[in-house]
Scaffold this active site. Structure first.
Site, PDB file in Angstrom:
ATOM      1  N   LYS A 198      -3.854   3.506   2.578  1.00  0.00           N
ATOM      2  CA  LYS A 198      -5.049   2.807   2.096  1.00  0.00           C
ATOM      3  C   LYS A 198      -6.122   3.807   1.677  1.00  0.00           C
ATOM      4  CE  LYS A 198      -4.007  -1.169   5.027  1.00  0.00           C
ATOM      5  NZ  LYS A 198      -4.167  -1.693   6.405  1.00  0.00           N
ATOM      6  N   GLU A 202       3.546  -3.558  16.047  1.00  0.00           N
ATOM      7  CA  GLU A 202       4.978  -3.757  15.886  1.00  0.00           C
ATOM      8  C   GLU A 202       5.745  -3.008  16.969  1.00  0.00           C
ATOM      9  OE1 GLU A 202       6.438  -3.872  11.992  1.00  0.00           O
ATOM     10  OE2 GLU A 202       4.448  -3.955  11.079  1.00  0.00           O
ATOM     11  N   GLY A 228       1.594  -9.325  19.524  1.00  0.00           N
ATOM     12  CA  GLY A 228       2.016  -9.330  18.122  1.00  0.00           C
ATOM     13  C   GLY A 228       1.060  -8.595  17.193  1.00  0.00           C
ATOM     14  N   LYS A 230       0.818  -1.231   0.000  1.00  0.00           N
ATOM     15  CA  LYS A 230       0.000   0.000   0.000  1.00  0.00           C
ATOM     16  C   LYS A 230       0.842   1.267   0.000  1.00  0.00           C
ATOM     17  CE  LYS A 230      -0.601  -2.363   3.157  1.00  0.00           C
ATOM     18  NZ  LYS A 230      -0.776  -3.347   4.220  1.00  0.00           N
ATOM     19  N   GLY A 269      -7.033  -6.601   3.446  1.00  0.00           N
ATOM     20  CA  GLY A 269      -6.779  -8.041   3.342  1.00  0.00           C
ATOM     21  C   GLY A 269      -7.641  -8.733   2.312  1.00  0.00           C
TER      22      GLY A 269
END
Lengths: 456, 456
Positions: B214, B199, B196, B114, B143
């Site tokens: 996006k 980041e 997780g 992106k 996604g």
């Protein structure tokens, strides 16, 4: 830059468009093609010119958006003398004959005719392939919601395991009215008819036939398997009572008319189309395709789909859960779907390429209703004696069905109680065997109701 | 039948696939191409053979799904010696150079990058057009949810008026944690990092940059206009407090990080791209593209999008409101999107046709943040004296802003009250002028907070 060059180099190109039928959708399509002509030219690469509009009565009063001089009652001429033919007549004949003639003449055909596709899809696909032209039908399922595309192309790199949809706005509206106003089915239907949401003859909607045609299309695309209307187990909403809906609420559920297309494992299906397990199916592989009312838990995304809206929930091995939501009917939304197909078909004629052909290579068996995997909510009038619950639980267990929840909803007299049991997913043949067992069980006075629960 | 013939006639055809990057998504793509090879052959018309996987360190430990003998550190060779190249490295360089080399070599390119598209989309499109090959990027937004397709193709026969999306799962997860557990931003971020979901360097997510890229892609597609990252007004969620979220709840709202792309009227935009009016914009035409936290009413469909899920709500003139919902990130969902592009690109190489080219013909002006049309929720500490409300209402009216609701939320001391005012939609410059007027108003002790409200 590239876009501008393309447009320039194609500046002279015109594609002719024939429209069969000038009802609400057709009128809207003709209006938008005229009003937004320049946009359509840039997007499709050619000027789109409507050259004929076939109607039954050329002298009837019409919206001024439909130019009078384009009207004709010669539908065959319109079908066979254009680059792109839009069929909006509906029903099987003469739509089928006209579409076949249009495809044979080399026209790209766009339709929203779900009944025709569910009945004769393979024949139409074959005619398009033989003529080397396009056959598109985004408008056939869920109006402007791009469900056909999603299943036909977005899922091309994935394996769909199930599709659950609210695909009939009329029944969804009726169930909503029954829910919010406590109306009977008959009164809610009458309201829907007054407001134009239901037709004078409501059979196609309330008996689930419209949803069944869409379900057949959905299942065909999702599972790369031919599924016709006759393959769909159908139950409508005529027998739903206001009491059913109140009871559903007490269990934390909404009543919805669902279209369900489900791949059942274990083991591989035909060819290399792997099959993931959805509940214990007792070793049966194939697909279950059905339309019926079901309880949907209120926190499930489909429970909050109200009024004439449609929603389709797709589960796939890699993508996980996807939901598509929008207006499932009406002139403007349906026209939007038709026109996206028109642009795709026009662009193929200008730049090359073709619509996806029929994909039926997996040829999975369509299983009977007894193989469907679902959950049951069973209401029982029972003797409120010690050990009753253990006896009932063992009836389920003996038939291979696990219980998800048990709720004692009311005492009836001194020694009787109403118990509501919700199972885990199991094949209908096991669930029905368990219910039969309960009917024979001496602790059970009466099986009050048996309802399906969908949506985990 | 037609399908079987096609497959037979193409039986010998093989297309080679090069993969750049073997992280979570790349590994999943390689695994699925191998495991479901026969399905991909039927669906795309050719056998897809992965011939090379470019990685930085060929000796690092890897999932056994990635065949060791395909690994190479020569990314240029992989990019320029295959029919289909899948770029999954991310970032601007070397991804941009590799993709340009791949397109120049005639390869069809699939990416989910992106940031690269938002920065260099037009250059990549132009390179694909010059080489007569395909450039696909479904995985770049949301996604496996086919938002790129929906805007690029499903809306080709319609006019999009606005797109509102939750397109960053990390921030949505953090805001959810703050909402359900009353955590501070810092604590919720720490939890997300432990699990997780965020980041170690969370900047791209929490400062809204990922969502902004996006949003630029969404706006470009929705409005047929070039929109780059620099055109997007961006505000992240670092300054949101647990108190903000509690206050939002008291007003019947959730706090969400939204990507907003909005067409503003009145009057026509460039060319024939008509513009519908969205609130009073004071005569400005163009588009507003922005990412910021906003209050969303709890009964709005976006309010119930939780955790790492994404949802995109498209409003179009004919289609009305459409919503697309699903997993916005993760190896498997992203691989699903990549593989649908792979099948489309492969089918084009076998049967002809091409991916849509850049569509930027409308070239609508991207307006500054002051032109955005939104609603404000303004909290004021006021003198609780007769006539205060009338004075405040006239400040809004004098600036051309109508009030939707007024709520007195708390008394503070004997003569002061906190008043919460929600406006109707208006241009930010009018809203800000009204807020300035309130600051100067002697009945207003303090402007406690000013928040955006989106989603009517």
């Amino acid at each position: 830059m590239a876009e501008v060059e393309q447009v320039t180099s194609q500046a002279g190109r015109t594609l002719t468009v024939g429209v069969l039928g000038a009802g609400t959708v057709g009128t809207q399509v003709i209006r938008l093609l005229a009003e937004q002509a320049d946009d359509f030219t840039v997007r499709s690469g050619a000027r789109l010119e409507v050259t004929g509009v076939a109607v039954r009565d050329t002298r009837a009063r019409r919206d001024p958006a439909v130019p009078r001089d384009l009207l004709t009652d010669d539908a065959t001429a319109v079908a066979t003398s254009n680059d792109i033919v839009i069929e909006l007549i509906g029903g099987i004949e003469p739509a089928r004959t006209l579409i076949l003639a249009a495809l044979k003449s080399g026209a790209s055909v766009i339709t929203g005719n779900k009944a025709l596709i569910a009945a004769h899809g393979p024949q139409l696909y074959a005619a398009a392939a033989a003529a080397g032209t396009d056959f598109y039908y985004e408008a056939a399922v869920a109006g402007a919601v791009p469900v056909v595309y999603a299943l036909r192309e977005s899922m091309a790199g994935d394996r769909v395991t199930s599709v659950l949809g609210i695909v009939n706005g009329t029944t969804n509206y009726i169930l909503d009215e029954m829910t919010t106003k406590g109306l009977s089915f008959a009164d809610a239907l009458a309201t829907a008819q007054e407001l134009g949401y239901a037709e004078a003859d409501p059979t196609a909607d309330v008996d689930g036939l419209d949803a069944a045609a869409k379900c057949a299309i959905i299942a065909s695309l999702a599972f790369h398997t031919r599924v016709g209307l006759d393959d769909v187990t159908v139950e409508g909403i005529r027998d739903i009572t206001a009491e059913d809906i109140r009871e559903a609420h007490a269990s934390g559920c909404e009543v919805k008319l669902l279209a369900v297309a489900q791949r059942l494992g274990p083991g591989a299906g035909s060819g290399s189309q792997g099959v993931s397990t959805t509940g214990d199916t007792g070793g049966t592989s194939g697909i279950s395709v059905r339309v019926h009312p079901a309880l949907v838990p209120t926190d499930h995304p489909l429970a909050s789909v109200h009024g004439a809206f449609n929603a389709v929930l797709v589960e796939a091995e890699s993508a996980g859960r996807l939901m598509f939501y929008g207006q499932g009917a009406g002139g403007a939304p349906t026209a939007s779907a038709v026109l996206s197909d028109v642009v795709a078909a026009a662009a193929h004629r200008v730049y090359g390429g073709q619509a996806p052909r029929e994909s039926s290579y997996a040829a999975l068996p369509v299983l009977g209703p007894e193989a469907a995997v679902t959950r049951y909510q069973v209401q029982l009038l029972v003797d409120d004696a010690p050990g009753s619950l253990a006896v009932m639980a063992s009836v389920f267990a003996d038939n291979g069905v696990s219980i998800n929840s048990v709720r004692q909803s009311a005492y009836v007299g001194q020694e009787r109680a109403v118990v509501t049991i919700v199972t885990h997913p199991a094949a209908v043949r096991y669930l029905d065997a368990a219910v039969d067992g309960l009917r024979r069980c001496d602790r059970v006075v009466e099986v009050v109701s048996v309802r399906r629960v969908e949506g985990d």
